[in-house]
Every structure is written in structure tokens, then in C-alpha cells.
Scaffold this motif. Structure first.
Motif, PDB file in Angstrom:
ATOM      1  N   ALA A 178     -13.330   2.247  -3.134  1.00  0.00           N
ATOM      2  CA  ALA A 178     -12.745   3.655  -3.033  1.00  0.00           C
ATOM      3  C   ALA A 178     -10.901   3.782  -2.753  1.00  0.00           C
ATOM      4  O   ALA A 178     -10.686   4.857  -3.364  1.00  0.00           O
ATOM      5  CB  ALA A 178     -13.403   3.622  -1.514  1.00  0.00           C
ATOM      6  N   ILE A 179     -10.765   3.049  -2.036  1.00  0.00           N
ATOM      7  CA  ILE A 179      -9.369   2.539  -1.846  1.00  0.00           C
ATOM      8  C   ILE A 179      -8.706   2.483  -2.897  1.00  0.00           C
ATOM      9  O   ILE A 179      -7.235   2.923  -3.249  1.00  0.00           O
ATOM     10  CB  ILE A 179      -8.479   1.273  -0.616  1.00  0.00           C
ATOM     11  CG1 ILE A 179      -9.218   1.626   0.573  1.00  0.00           C
ATOM     12  CG2 ILE A 179      -7.195   0.991  -0.973  1.00  0.00           C
ATOM     13  CD1 ILE A 179      -9.135   0.459   1.557  1.00  0.00           C
ATOM     14  N   ARG A 180      -9.048   1.419  -4.567  1.00  0.00           N
ATOM     15  CA  ARG A 180      -8.321   1.426  -5.192  1.00  0.00           C
ATOM     16  C   ARG A 180      -8.555   2.673  -5.832  1.00  0.00           C
ATOM     17  O   ARG A 180      -7.969   3.486  -6.958  1.00  0.00           O
ATOM     18  CB  ARG A 180      -8.843   0.568  -6.292  1.00  0.00           C
ATOM     19  CG  ARG A 180      -8.963   0.033  -7.343  1.00  0.00           C
ATOM     20  CD  ARG A 180      -9.923  -1.245  -8.248  1.00  0.00           C
ATOM     21  NE  ARG A 180      -9.251  -1.678  -9.647  1.00  0.00           N
ATOM     22  CZ  ARG A 180      -9.659  -1.142 -10.943  1.00  0.00           C
ATOM     23  NH1 ARG A 180     -11.158  -0.352 -10.571  1.00  0.00           N
ATOM     24  NH2 ARG A 180      -9.133  -1.812 -11.333  1.00  0.00           N
ATOM     25  N   GLY A 181      -9.525   3.121  -6.250  1.00  0.00           N
ATOM     26  CA  GLY A 181      -9.914   4.541  -6.696  1.00  0.00           C
ATOM     27  C   GLY A 181      -9.116   5.371  -6.246  1.00  0.00           C
ATOM     28  O   GLY A 181      -8.408   6.505  -6.988  1.00  0.00           O
ATOM     29  N   TYR A 182      -8.883   5.472  -5.078  1.00  0.00           N
ATOM     30  CA  TYR A 182      -7.436   6.498  -4.548  1.00  0.00           C
ATOM     31  C   TYR A 182      -6.367   5.997  -4.594  1.00  0.00           C
ATOM     32  O   TYR A 182      -5.977   7.196  -5.289  1.00  0.00           O
ATOM     33  CB  TYR A 182      -7.796   5.979  -2.770  1.00  0.00           C
ATOM     34  CG  TYR A 182      -6.630   6.891  -2.073  1.00  0.00           C
ATOM     35  CD1 TYR A 182      -6.712   8.088  -1.693  1.00  0.00           C
ATOM     36  CD2 TYR A 182      -5.433   6.405  -1.753  1.00  0.00           C
ATOM     37  CE1 TYR A 182      -5.795   9.245  -1.281  1.00  0.00           C
ATOM     38  CE2 TYR A 182      -4.713   7.243  -1.186  1.00  0.00           C
ATOM     39  CZ  TYR A 182      -4.225   8.540  -0.640  1.00  0.00           C
ATOM     40  OH  TYR A 182      -3.643   8.628  -0.782  1.00  0.00           O
TER      41      TYR A 182
ATOM     42  N   GLN B  72       0.049  -0.278  -9.789  1.00  0.00           N
ATOM     43  CA  GLN B  72       0.880  -1.591  -9.171  1.00  0.00           C
ATOM     44  C   GLN B  72      -0.374  -1.990  -8.274  1.00  0.00           C
ATOM     45  O   GLN B  72       0.384  -2.684  -7.538  1.00  0.00           O
ATOM     46  CB  GLN B  72       1.476  -1.076  -9.007  1.00  0.00           C
ATOM     47  CG  GLN B  72       2.830  -0.154  -8.116  1.00  0.00           C
ATOM     48  CD  GLN B  72       2.417   0.570  -7.706  1.00  0.00           C
ATOM     49  OE1 GLN B  72       1.634   2.147  -8.957  1.00  0.00           O
ATOM     50  NE2 GLN B  72       3.052   1.412  -6.993  1.00  0.00           N
ATOM     51  N   ARG B  73      -0.759  -0.905  -6.916  1.00  0.00           N
ATOM     52  CA  ARG B  73      -1.457  -0.832  -5.502  1.00  0.00           C
ATOM     53  C   ARG B  73      -2.903  -1.819  -6.010  1.00  0.00           C
ATOM     54  O   ARG B  73      -3.358  -1.351  -6.292  1.00  0.00           O
ATOM     55  CB  ARG B  73      -1.030   0.347  -4.369  1.00  0.00           C
ATOM     56  CG  ARG B  73       0.143   0.816  -4.705  1.00  0.00           C
ATOM     57  CD  ARG B  73      -0.080   1.784  -3.123  1.00  0.00           C
ATOM     58  NE  ARG B  73       0.984   2.564  -3.299  1.00  0.00           N
ATOM     59  CZ  ARG B  73       2.467   1.925  -2.273  1.00  0.00           C
ATOM     60  NH1 ARG B  73       2.098   1.100  -1.590  1.00  0.00           N
ATOM     61  NH2 ARG B  73       3.062   2.250  -1.576  1.00  0.00           N
ATOM     62  N   THR B  74      -2.080  -2.847  -5.632  1.00  0.00           N
ATOM     63  CA  THR B  74      -3.087  -4.146  -5.811  1.00  0.00           C
ATOM     64  C   THR B  74      -3.141  -5.007  -5.224  1.00  0.00           C
ATOM     65  O   THR B  74      -4.145  -6.241  -5.215  1.00  0.00           O
ATOM     66  CB  THR B  74      -3.273  -4.774  -7.441  1.00  0.00           C
ATOM     67  OG1 THR B  74      -2.642  -5.736  -7.425  1.00  0.00           O
ATOM     68  CG2 THR B  74      -3.635  -4.302  -8.710  1.00  0.00           C
ATOM     69  N   ILE B  75      -2.271  -5.348  -4.168  1.00  0.00           N
ATOM     70  CA  ILE B  75      -2.568  -6.188  -3.134  1.00  0.00           C
ATOM     71  C   ILE B  75      -2.754  -5.934  -1.984  1.00  0.00           C
ATOM     72  O   ILE B  75      -2.672  -4.578  -0.720  1.00  0.00           O
ATOM     73  CB  ILE B  75      -1.007  -6.646  -2.694  1.00  0.00           C
ATOM     74  CG1 ILE B  75      -0.478  -7.754  -3.591  1.00  0.00           C
ATOM     75  CG2 ILE B  75      -0.745  -7.772  -1.555  1.00  0.00           C
ATOM     76  CD1 ILE B  75       0.936  -8.172  -3.402  1.00  0.00           C
TER      77      ILE B  75
ATOM     78  N   HIS C 246       6.367  -6.841  -0.320  1.00  0.00           N
ATOM     79  CA  HIS C 246       6.091  -6.943  -1.675  1.00  0.00           C
ATOM     80  C   HIS C 246       4.658  -5.050  -1.307  1.00  0.00           C
ATOM     81  O   HIS C 246       5.288  -4.388  -3.055  1.00  0.00           O
ATOM     82  CB  HIS C 246       4.055  -7.216  -1.204  1.00  0.00           C
ATOM     83  CG  HIS C 246       3.785  -8.665  -1.031  1.00  0.00           C
ATOM     84  ND1 HIS C 246       4.323  -8.740  -2.962  1.00  0.00           N
ATOM     85  CD2 HIS C 246       3.506  -9.419  -0.779  1.00  0.00           C
ATOM     86  CE1 HIS C 246       3.783 -10.159  -2.497  1.00  0.00           C
ATOM     87  NE2 HIS C 246       3.427 -10.787  -1.119  1.00  0.00           N
ATOM     88  N   ALA C 247       5.915  -4.829  -0.479  1.00  0.00           N
ATOM     89  CA  ALA C 247       6.619  -3.237  -0.807  1.00  0.00           C
ATOM     90  C   ALA C 247       5.457  -2.253  -1.973  1.00  0.00           C
ATOM     91  O   ALA C 247       4.569  -1.900  -1.138  1.00  0.00           O
ATOM     92  CB  ALA C 247       7.714  -2.627  -1.670  1.00  0.00           C
ATOM     93  N   ASP C 248       5.739  -1.508  -2.997  1.00  0.00           N
ATOM     94  CA  ASP C 248       4.904  -0.896  -3.333  1.00  0.00           C
ATOM     95  C   ASP C 248       3.734  -1.269  -3.889  1.00  0.00           C
ATOM     96  O   ASP C 248       3.116  -0.398  -5.282  1.00  0.00           O
ATOM     97  CB  ASP C 248       5.375   0.726  -4.059  1.00  0.00           C
ATOM     98  CG  ASP C 248       6.067  -0.049  -5.274  1.00  0.00           C
ATOM     99  OD1 ASP C 248       6.221  -1.468  -5.391  1.00  0.00           O
ATOM    100  OD2 ASP C 248       6.887   0.742  -6.655  1.00  0.00           O
ATOM    101  N   GLU C 249       3.966  -2.979  -3.373  1.00  0.00           N
ATOM    102  CA  GLU C 249       2.475  -3.250  -3.915  1.00  0.00           C
ATOM    103  C   GLU C 249       1.078  -2.886  -3.050  1.00  0.00           C
ATOM    104  O   GLU C 249      -0.200  -3.254  -3.713  1.00  0.00           O
ATOM    105  CB  GLU C 249       2.737  -4.610  -4.904  1.00  0.00           C
ATOM    106  CG  GLU C 249       3.607  -4.506  -5.838  1.00  0.00           C
ATOM    107  CD  GLU C 249       4.068  -5.879  -6.485  1.00  0.00           C
ATOM    108  OE1 GLU C 249       3.020  -6.982  -7.904  1.00  0.00           O
ATOM    109  OE2 GLU C 249       4.576  -6.883  -5.610  1.00  0.00           O
ATOM    110  N   ILE C 250       1.176  -2.455  -2.002  1.00  0.00           N
ATOM    111  CA  ILE C 250       0.300  -2.940  -0.861  1.00  0.00           C
ATOM    112  C   ILE C 250      -0.681  -1.780  -1.389  1.00  0.00           C
ATOM    113  O   ILE C 250      -0.467  -0.380  -1.421  1.00  0.00           O
ATOM    114  CB  ILE C 250       1.021  -2.510   0.753  1.00  0.00           C
ATOM    115  CG1 ILE C 250       2.579  -3.476   0.475  1.00  0.00           C
ATOM    116  CG2 ILE C 250      -0.096  -2.776   1.629  1.00  0.00           C
ATOM    117  CD1 ILE C 250       1.943  -4.440   1.320  1.00  0.00           C
ATOM    118  N   ALA C 251      -1.839  -2.302  -1.829  1.00  0.00           N
ATOM    119  CA  ALA C 251      -3.221  -1.048  -1.624  1.00  0.00           C
ATOM    120  C   ALA C 251      -3.467  -1.081  -0.357  1.00  0.00           C
ATOM    121  O   ALA C 251      -3.739  -0.259  -0.182  1.00  0.00           O
ATOM    122  CB  ALA C 251      -4.208  -1.955  -2.583  1.00  0.00           C
TER     123      ALA C 251
END
Lengths: 120, 979
Positions: free
Chosen positions: B594-598, B606-609, B654-659
Motif C-alpha cells: 500500500a505504501i509502495r502504491g501510494y 524512487q522512494r524504495t528504501i 537517503h533523503a528522498d529515497e525513503i519509502a
């Protein structure tokens, strides 16, 4: 055995000419517990120092075998594949894992340095 | 309606659920040093997250506590709103006759349903034997070598088969070939799960392609590019009922280094050639139709079997045979290091637990009927289907089938289905041209006659009638099974009801479940599973519904689901809940997907961490990887809390990569972390989402809510906090709860009767964010959690939390002189569990955590959780349901064991021969042969005098774990082994 060199990943390395024999230390074997399975790279595989090249499974956890040197696997220890308990009973002898032909030996730890590492 | 009067004295369910009466509570408060439970909770729960008086705590959404009788009456009213018709829908769910002897002695028997996962094998031999029967049954019927102890359901088993194929395949391809004739729920699951991990799915009509390529040949009709895949999946027989021989496509894929996966039907397997015989490397499926009610979708035991050489690739639990200290064969969980919670971010599967109770039922169905009985049932099913096909003649689409007949009814499919429904028969409408009818064990001749007559009449063939004998042959000669199966004597011994009843009792007697005593397993919340909560599970109105029955037939179940969803949301501070996930691990995956979909919907690909504290349960990391995320571990401080400095550093890095951040609250260390708001704020400030793992909710309910202190999404374990029994290692239910902004990404289902989740107008993608086979997961056991909340009310739930925390602190205080408590939070208090540090004991005496755990068996206890989350420790969670006498009995056993260890240290007994290292002591070990130990027999088996009046005897001595892993045997051993 003082002629062994060590890595921070709890492996020992015995050098004979351009061939290094690699296993895990008694300390690592004790931490893992009863080893039940080892997965080793086949003879002929090429290794890059620091890469994960095998797995050592105990009843409760999984350890990884890191390549301590760049080189090519000359032999994987079939005896330890057949009887993984050798890792516990004789980690620096019959429980060796792989023999690797290398071109250059990286800096490894001495027995004293390794002992200091595991003293915590 | 006038306001109902409150329950009378003695009628309040909370007083029955909670083990402590007022005197006991006072005694324990005195020991802990607080005047009241309120004062204790004020001191334990950080004020920053505490619900404050006047704050919305969600309790307004909960009705006041009902008595047990009132709750049953309400459930009866809900049940009456369901209409059970004869389902011939099929699609993986079939009518079945649960033998009464199995229903009463397994499904309704606390000796089976209140047991835990068999981590302590010495006291779990009964269900381990039942599970090895299950494994043997699956391996035999699928024609493969090794089966695991069950999967969560068929469709997720197919996904696991795909993941297994990818890691075992020698092909470099990232594509997976899927036969088009696959169950619709499986298709959606494959799509949702493949996308997250970068697998390309190629759907193709493999049966048609093979048929077009010419008959009898080994041609697949596919070209090299089609076959450049890491694996292939075939539903066998197909979702349409079609039976065909996939051996050519299996061979072609395997020739190119790929892996062949088949979904098989266990009943069909008694008549048709096994997948293993046709070249499949892996077989999966469901054992539902072996005596487990459909239950509106679950729970059921899925299965997976593999050929020799792939054992180590099997996901899930695997039971194997080893030896005990006396050299007797004994069962245990094998190769546990394969399991995903050990592998953490290197995990390759999303299954941690199993469906043990349901696997036991299915295995006992096979034990009861035996191979001949199963074959008789299958023949009858096949014969009825064949007669039906014979009657319908050329309207039948596929000539080869086992139990499912697809019928061509141009333009009138919906009308015919409606006519049949009026006659109380449900069939599957494939499209407006096509109907599908599945015959099962419960189908009567009258029902088959009705189906034939109604379809015949609609086709303008009033003469259609069910023939007495079919002229057709529906199983092609090349697919007739000739090999034997279920040849082990266990499948040919217990065919009388007396024999079956005694076999089940014999096995149950070997096991330690909550009906014997406390199971103080930390992080497992082994609380009461009340009889009233269990009552409705087997009511036919809940048990006999097909998951895809029409909405009009299932109003009662849907209302129960919606009520439970709203109550769970209210008490956790979230907006929406999906009950679809069948286990905690699946709930985690659903939440992370769900977070990934969001993030994807906002263009943040790019938010995959996923940030995960080092103290987290291993499943967290495994779920993150399978949701397509990369794990970055956040350090913990020496006191066990998340290291805020390290967290900030990782966020900055990781700034803007944080999921997302996944955090467990209270922590896996059993402590209320003080800084949780600072943690969630930091993640939100970086644009990440906060996943709060609900595993420890039992320490929070009524005092704080995940949604209020920064959680965006959580999974809850209904099998912990909300009383669903552990079933000896499943079923579980792991609903996912989320804030409204994540609602569009919560699980849905292509065949759901209605969307029970308000998604704010968002439409679901084609794959519906599905995470399990059935739309609402395991609805047949939801009455358990529904009853718990309904009978506890808001006050009762809060009282339970207070009692659980009091019990844990009482144990910690009483034991701290014998065993140091490793972590504590504010004011030196723990939450609902405490970690006893046994490492100093080992240093001083050589006695290990294993020795203490096994010695507890001699004292009549199930050990606490061993070496989780810290190696060399025991984690104790007493729960609110235990009474003071049981808590004291446990404390005294632990203190006595400490004294025994001290005696070893003092040299009174040798380090190699003492009551601890020799534990547990079986009756045989104390009676047979000469007694040579330095302590006496009474010390061995009756260390506490009261045990003489009633003792649990372990059936085996300590089991050699390493032997079993080095000599893997995962099927029933020959009878001579037990001689």
C-alpha cells in the motif's frame, strides 16, 4: 595455529605458494552452533575478494562465506559438504572449505590481531 | 429499543477472560509497588502517547460489552442473514463432508486448536506426527519427493512457486509463463506480486497451443521466444475444468533451464496422473476439499511439494524426523534456517507460519478414508460430473475433465444461473455465453438432475435427463493414474470411528497446549481462546458459504466483517481496515505494498528504501524485500531503543529515497520506547510513511493508538490480541489497518461481493492489490475476534491490557534476583513481556537457555520464547488470562531451576550429568534400565511435589536438532523405526 592468517569475517587462510586454503574459525563455528549444511562454490569459479561465495547453515542461523582473495577455486572440500559436522569438530583442519589460486594476497589479520577482534 | 441493562454480577465476560480477581490484582500490585493498575500504567506508558481523558479514543464506535449469551444471540441473527445454498461454483473451493469425529476431536478440541507452533518439539510430537502425515499425503498424491507443512492458501502458494522457480532456475530470463486457464484469484495475485519484484508474466493458452501443434506429439506449439522463461505454471486441471497433459511444455521449459510448477487438486490426484509424473518440479494447491469447510474463503491449508534437489528452496515450515537422546525417532521442524524470519532481508518468501490446524484436519481426512476411500469419493465425483456432461451433450465445452463441466449457453448464462439459484444451487457464470458447474463430495443425484434439467430446458432440450451411467470417458487414458499412493500403514489403520477418536486422543495427549497450562511465549500472546468465541466457527451459515457466493446470500457475514473492521479501526486510531491478509507476514506485505502504491501514485518511484531497526522481527525485512523495497537497518542503543542519531543519519543519507520506516510498538524488546513520536515525526518530515508492526498491540489497547502517534499503516495479529487460537501453528489473521490516504491501495479482490473498504472514490487497479486467495481472507474464524471485542467492550479491552502489563511486571519483579531482566522502559517497567537474560547464568554455570527451556517441561511448563529477540535469553509473556496461582507456579519453577543451575556451578552435579542437561525426562528414562545419574529419579521427574497429583509426561527426550538437518527425512518413517 600461528601460520594461519585471518579475516574480519571470521575466516582463516592458509597460504601454500599461490594457493590459499580457506575455512571458518573455531570462534565462528562455535557462534553458529551445529553446522548442518554448507554450500560452496564449484571448482573453476572465479572469486572477487569480499564477495559472498557460499553459505554455512547451522540449526539456528545462516553464516556466509566471503572470498578473502581474488582468484579461482581449485577445489571445494567434498568431505565437508558430505559431513558438515567437520566444521564444528575440526574447523581449521578437516573442516576447511575451499582452496583458491590467487595472484595477489590482500592484507590479512595475524593471529594476535584476530584474537583481539574476538575478545570484544 | 430501550437501553439494555448492564450485565449482572458474574455475567461480565471480561471477568472470565482476565485471570486476575481483585485480591490477586492487589497482591501483584503490592509486589510491583503500585497502588493501582492506573498508577502502574501511568508510570509505564509514556505520557506523550497516552490517550488523555476527553480525547477521542475510538471507544464510542464500540457497543457496550455483551454477555456471552447476548453475543451468541447476535451472531445467530447475523448467521440467519446468510443463505446457504449448494455451491457448485468450484474455482478452488468445494463442498466437503467434515467427518464428525474430526470436527469434534480436532476443530472443536482445545488440545489441538490452542497449541502453539511446534518450536519445542519434545512437547509437540502429536501435531508434528499429524503434519508429517500431511506432508506424506501431499508428496504421495502429487508424485513429488518432499512437501512442506502447508501454505496459507492455493493462490499465494502459486506465487511462492513462481518465486521458488526464479531462485532455482538456471535461466537468466525474468519472465514467467502462465497458462491462461488459471483461477481468477490466482491470476490477480500473480500480477500484483510479480510487478513488485520485477517479474514479467506471460499468459498463454498452453492447452490450445499444444492441441494446435498436433496430437500425440511432444510439441508445445510455442516458439523459442515464448519458452525463454525461468518457469512455467499450469493449473491442472484448469480453472475451466479442462484436463490436459502439460508434460510437453514442462519438458520444453525445463530443457531451457526453467522450473515447471503445477497447481493440483488432491482429490483429482487419486484418479489422474500426478504432476510429478508429468514432469513438474513443484506442485501447489489447496487441501480444503479434504474435510475443511469452505468457510466463505478460509482458513484452509494450501500445500507445496517439490522434487528431490529442491528441498532447501521450499518456503514455509517443514517437519522432519530426527532422534531423541534415547535414540528414538522424534519429529521436529527441519531446516529452520530456510525460513524467512531467519533470512531477514535475504528472504525469498512471504510465508512465516503455516495453516497447521487445517492441515491436521485434511491429513486426518486422508487417514480416516484411506487411499481406497479417497478413490471411491473421487470416482463418485467424477462419475456424477461425467453423467452431467453426458446429459448436456454437445453443449459441453471440454470433453476431458475431473469434476468441473463447462457448458456453452449462448446469451443466457446469467438467466440460467438465476434459475438454478432459485432452486438453491449456485453455479459459476464465466461470461454470458458460458456456465461452469463443479461436482463435489456433497453433490446429490437430485442436485445433478436439477442442474441437467434446468440447463437442458434453457437450451430448448426438455428431454435432457441425467443418465444412470455415462457413456463418456472424461479422464483420457494417457492421464489415468496407475501409481500407488498413501501406502504407509497410518493411512490404512484408523478407519473405524473408535479407532480415529483414539488416534486423535493419542496424538493430542503427546502435546502441551493451553488446556494443560500456561504458554508464556513472548511476542506470541497466548491468551484465552474462549469457548463462546469458538462456538460459531462451525455453524453451517458461516462454515458452508462459498467465497464467491452472490452478495444477497452473504449479508450476515459481510455485516460481521464490516463491524469488525470498524471496531479494529477505532481501537487502533486508523480509518480503514482490510481483513484479507491471512497472516501477520501477509499483513505486513499488504501494508508495504500500500505504501509502495501510494508513492508510485504521487510519482515518487524512487522512494524504495525501508528503514528497519536492528531489533525488528525478521519478517519485517523479508516483507520489505518482497514489496520491492531495499532494507536499510537502523541501529539500536544499548538499552534496546531505536538510536535516534543513527535514524537521523540514515534519513539524511537517503533523503528522498525513503519509502517507509517499520517499527514495532511496544518494541520487540517488550519496552514502551519513550521517543516513538520523535521517530515517526522524523520519518514523516522526510516524506516517508510509518509502518507500525502491531505484533505487540496487547500492551497498548485502550491506552494508546498507533494512528495517534504517527502510524500510517499497521497490521494486527488477530491470533494474538484478538483471541484467534494459534491452532498449533496457524491459522492466523493479519488485517491491515491504515489512514485514509492509503485506502485506495489496501487489498481488494476481483470477485469480492462488495468493497467493504471506503476508498474515497479511488478505483482499484486490475490486480486489485490482492494479497490472498479469498476476498475477506479467513472469514470463518472472524466470529472469534468479533465475539471478543463484542463481549469485552472498550472497558474490558482496556482492563485486559492493564492485566497483561501487570502480569509481565509481576513476573519480572519476582524473577529479577534469579535472572536479570534485560530491558526496561520508564520507571524500570516492562510492557506486556519481559526478557530474562540467561547469558550470565551460562557464564557462571555452563547451563544454556536450551537446558532451562527443556527443564521447564519437567516442571510442567511450555518454555518462554527462546533467543528472540536476543540470543541467550528467554522472553516471557504471561498475558492477562493467567491467574495468580499459575503465574506463581511458573515463577517458583524458574527459581527452582536457578537453584539447580547453582548446584551445578557448585559442583554438586557434574556439568555433563545433571537434571538440566538431561531434561526433559521421559517416563521411560526414569523407569527403564539402571539409574546412574547423580540425582535421584524423584528429582528428575517430580522436582515439585505437586506434580505427583498430575503431570505432563514428555513422550520423547531431548531431540537432536543437528541430526535431523543433516539427515533430512520429511515423510512418515517406517513403522519398524519405532520398534
Amino acid at each position: 595455529m600461528s601460520d594461519l592468517k585471518y579475516t574480519a569475517e571470521h575466516e582463516w587462510v592458509a597460504v601454500d605458494g599461490d594457493v590459499a586454503t580457506v575455512g571458518i574459525t573455531a570462534y565462528a563455528a562455535d557462534k553458529l552452533g551445529d553446522v548442518v549444511y554448507v554450500d560452496l562454490p564449484a571448482a573453476g569459479s572465479s572469486l572477487a575478494s569480499g564477495a559472498i561465495v557460499g553459505e554455512i547453515e547451522s540449526t539456528k542461523s545462516v553464516g556466509e562465506l566471503f572470498a578473502p582473495v581474488d582468484g579461482e577455486v581449485v577445489e571445494a572440500n567434498q568431505a565437508v559438504i558430505d559431513d558438515p559436522s567437520l566444521v564444528n569438530s575440526d574447523p581449521t583442519g578437516a573442516g576447511w572449505m575451499i582452496r583458491v589460486r590467487f595472484t595477489e594476497l590482500p592484507t590479512l589479520l595475524s593471529a594476535e590481531e584476530y584474537a583481539a577482534l574476538t575478545a570484544e | 429499543m430501550s437501553a439494555a441493562p448492564g450485565p449482572r454480577l458474574g455475567e461480565l465476560f471480561a471477568d472470565r477472560h482476565i485471570g486476575l480477581d481483585r485480591a490477586a490484582e492487589q497482591h501483584m500490585l503490592d509486589a510491583v509497588g503500585y497502588a493501582s493498575v492506573d498508577a502502574l500504567m501511568d508510570a509505564a506508558v509514556p505520557s506523550g502517547i497516552r490517550l488523555q481523558p476527553g480525547e477521542n479514543d475510538g471507544t464510542a464506535a464500540l457497543p457496550p460489552a455483551a454477555t456471552e449469551r447476548e453475543a451468541l444471540a447476535e451472531l445467530r441473527a447475523l448467521a440467519d442473514r446468510n443463505t446457504v445454498r449448494r455451491s457448485m461454483i468450484g474455482l478452488g473451493y468445494y463442498g466437503t463432508v467434515t467427518p464428525s469425529v474430526i470436527q469434534r476431536n480436532v476443530l472443536e478440541n482445545p488440545s489441538w486448536y490452542t497449541a502453539y507452533t511446534p518450536y519445542q518439539p519434545e512437547i509437540s510430537q502429536g501435531r508434528l506426527e499429524a503434519l508429517i502425515n500431511f506432508q506424506t499425503m501431499v508428496a504421495d498424491l502429487t508424485g513429488l519427493t518432499t512437501a512442506n507443512a502447508s501454505m496459507l492458501d492455493e493462490s499465494t502458494a502459486v506465487v511462492e512457486g513462481m518465486l521458488l522457480a526464479r531462485r532455482a532456475s538456471k535461466s537468466a530470463s525474468t519472465a514467467f509463463l502462465v497458462d491462461a486457464d488459471v483461477l481468477p484469484q490466482t491470476r490477480a495475485l500473480l500480477q500484483h506480486r510479480a510487478e513488485a519484484v520485477g517479474i514479467e508474466l506471460r499468459f498463454a493458452d498452453l492447452a490450445d497451443a499444444a492441441a494446435a501443434a498436433g496430437d500425440g506429439s511432444s510439441a508445445t506449439g510455442l516458439d523459442d521466444a515464448d519458452l525463454d522463461v525461468f518457469g512455467v505454471f499450469v493449473q491442472y486441471p484448469g480453472a475451466s475444468g479442462r484436463l490436459w497433459n502439460p508434460s510437453a511444455v514442462f519438458a520444453a521449459v525445463k530443457e531451457r533451464g526453467g522450473i515447471a510448477v503445477a497447481a493440483a487438486d488432491l482429490l483429482a490426484q487419486t484418479l489422474v496422473a500426478a504432476p510429478g509424473e508429468l514432469g513438474a518440479d513443484v506442485a501447489v494447491g489447496s487441501s480444503q476439499r479434504f474435510g475443511v469447510p469452505m468457510g466463505f474463503g478460509g482458513p484452509h491449508a494450501g500445500f507445496m511439494a517439490v522434487r528431490a534437489g529442491l528441498e532447501r528452496q521450499l518456503p514455509g515450515r517443514l517437519v522432519g524426523v530426527s532422534l531423541d537422546a534415547a535414540g528414538h525417532p522424534a519429529y521436529r521442524l527441519s531446516l529452520q534456517t530456510r525460513e524467512q524470519h531467519i533470512r531477514r532481508e535475504k528472504a525469498t518468501s512471504n510465508i512465516c507460519t503455516a495453516q497447521v490446524l487445517l492441515a491436521v484436519m485434511a491429513s486426518m481426512y486422508a487417514v480416516y478414508h484411506g487411499p481406497a476411500g479417497l478413490k471411491r469419493i473421487a470416482h463418485r465425483v467424477n462419475r456424477t460430473a461425467t453423467r452431467l456432461a453426458d446429459a448436456l451433450g454437445d453443449a459441453v465445452v471440454h470433453g476431458s475433465f475431473f469434476d468441473t463441466v463447462q457448458v456453452h449457453v449462448p446469451g443466457i448464462a446469467h438467466r440460467v444461473a438465476a434459475d438454478l439459484r432459485d432452486l438453491d444451487i449456485l453455479v459459476h457464470v464465466v461470461d454470458d455465453l458460458t456456465l461452469q458447474v463443479s461436482v463435489d463430495e456433497t453433490t446429490t443425484d437430485a442436485e445433478a438432475t436439477t442442474v441437467a434439467r434446468v440447463i437442458g430446458a434453457a437450451l430448448g432440450r426438455p428431454e435432457v435427463a441425467l443418465p444412470v451411467k455415462a457413456a463418456l470417458v472424461s479422464v483420457p487414458a494417457e492421464l489415468v493414474r496407475t501409481s500407488e499412493y498413501l501406502t504407509h500403514p497410518v493411512f490404512d489403520t484408523h478407519h473405524s470411528e473408535t479407532g480415529m477418536m483414539r488416534y486423535l486422543k493419542h496424538l493430542a495427549d503427546k502435546d502441551y497446549a493451553l488446556d494443560r497450562g500456561m504458554i508464556p511465549l513472548g511476542s506470541c500472546t497466548m491468551k484465552l481462546n474462549a469457548a463462546t468465541e469458538m462456538a460459531a466457527v462451525t455453524w453451517p451459515e458461516f462454515a458452508d458459504l462459498h467465497p464467491f457466493a452472490p452478495e444477497a446470500d452473504v449479508h450476515g457475514s459481510l455485516e460481521l466483517i464490516e463491524q469488525l473492521q470498524s471496531w479494529l479501526a477505532a481501537v487502533t486510531g486508523y480509518d480503514r481496515v482490510s481483513l484479507q491478509p491471512n497472516a501477520g507476514s501477509q499483513g505486513e506485505l499488504a501494508g508495504l505494498l500500500a505504501i509502495r502504491g501510494y508513492h508510485l501514485s504521487r510519482g515518487d518511484a524512487q522512494r524504495t528504501i525501508c528503514l528497519i531497526p536492528s531489533s525488528a522481527h525478521g519478517t519485517n525485512a523479508a516483507s520489505a524485500v518482497l514489496a520491492g523495497m531495499r532494507v536499510v537497518v537502523v541501529a539500536c542503543t544499548e538499552t534496546g531503543d531505536v538510536d535516534l542519531d543513527d535514524l537521523r543519519a540514515k534519513i539524511a543519507q537517503h533523503a528522498d529515497e525513503i519509502a517507509a520506516l517499520m517499527i514495532t510498538y511496544p518494541s520487540t524488546h517488550g519496552v514502551y520506547e519513550h521517543e516513538v513520536r520523535a521517530i515517526t515525526d522524523a520519518v514523516h518530515a522526510a516524506g516517508g510513511q510509518v509502518y507500525v508492526d502491531g505484533a505487540n498491540l496487547n500492551a497498548l489497547l485502550g491506552y494508546a493508538r498507533f494512528g495517534d502517534f504517527g502510524g500510517d499503516v499497521s497490521h494486527l495479529n488477530l491470533h494474538k490480541t484478538f483471541c484467534i487460537p494459534h491452532g498449533g501453528g496457524g491459522p492466523g489473521v493479519g488485517p491491515v489497518a491504515a489512514k485514509a490516504h492509503l485506502a485506495p491501495f489496501l487489498p481488494g479482490h476481483p470477485l469480492q461481493q462488495r468493497d467493504t473498504i471506503d476508498r474515497g472514490g479511488a478505483s482499484l487497479p486490475d490486480h486489485h492489490n490482492i494479497v490472498s486467495a479469498a476476498p475477506y481472507g479467513s472469514p470463518s474464524i472472524l466470529p472469534i475476534s468479533w465475539s471478543y471485542v463484542r463481549m469485552m467492550g472498550a472497558d474490558g479491552l482496556k482492563r485486559a491490557t492493564g492485566a497483561a502489563v501487570l502480569a509481565a511486571n509481576y513476573v519480572a519483579v519476582r524473577l529479577r534476583d534469579a535472572f536479570p531482566v534485560l530491558y526496561a522502559g520508564d520507571n524500570g517497567l516492562v510492557a506486556h513481556e519481559c526478557i530474562l537474560d540467561l547469558r550470565p547464568l551460562r557464564e557462571a554455570t555452563g547451563i544454556t537457555v536450551d537446558d532451562v527451556a527443556k527443564r521447564l517441561i519437567d516442571y510442567g511448563f511450555h518454555a518462554p520464547t527462546m533467543s528472540f529477540p536476543v540470543a541467550g535469553t528467554l522472553m516471557v509473556e504471561p498475558t492477562e488470562s493467567e491467574d495468580l496461582a499459575e503465574l506463581d507456579r511458573f515463577v517458583e519453577a524458574m527459581i527452582a531451576i536457578r537453584a539447580e543451575a547453582d548446584a551445578v556451578a557448585a559442583g554438586e552435579w557434574s556439568k555433563d550429568d545433571n537434571p538440566l542437561v538431561n531434561a526433559p525426562h521421559s517416563a521411560e528414562s526414569a523407569i527403564v534400565g539402571e539409574w546412574t545419574h547423580p540425582y535421584d529419579r524423584e528429582r528428575a521427574v517430580y522436582p515439585v511435589h505437586s506434580l505427583i497429583a498430575g503431570k505432563y509426561w514428555p513422550p520423547v527426550r531431548r531431540i537432536d536438532q543437528a541430526y535431523g538437518d543433516r539427515n533430512l527425512v520429511c515423510a512418515c518413517p517406517p513403522v519398524e523405526a519405532f520398534a
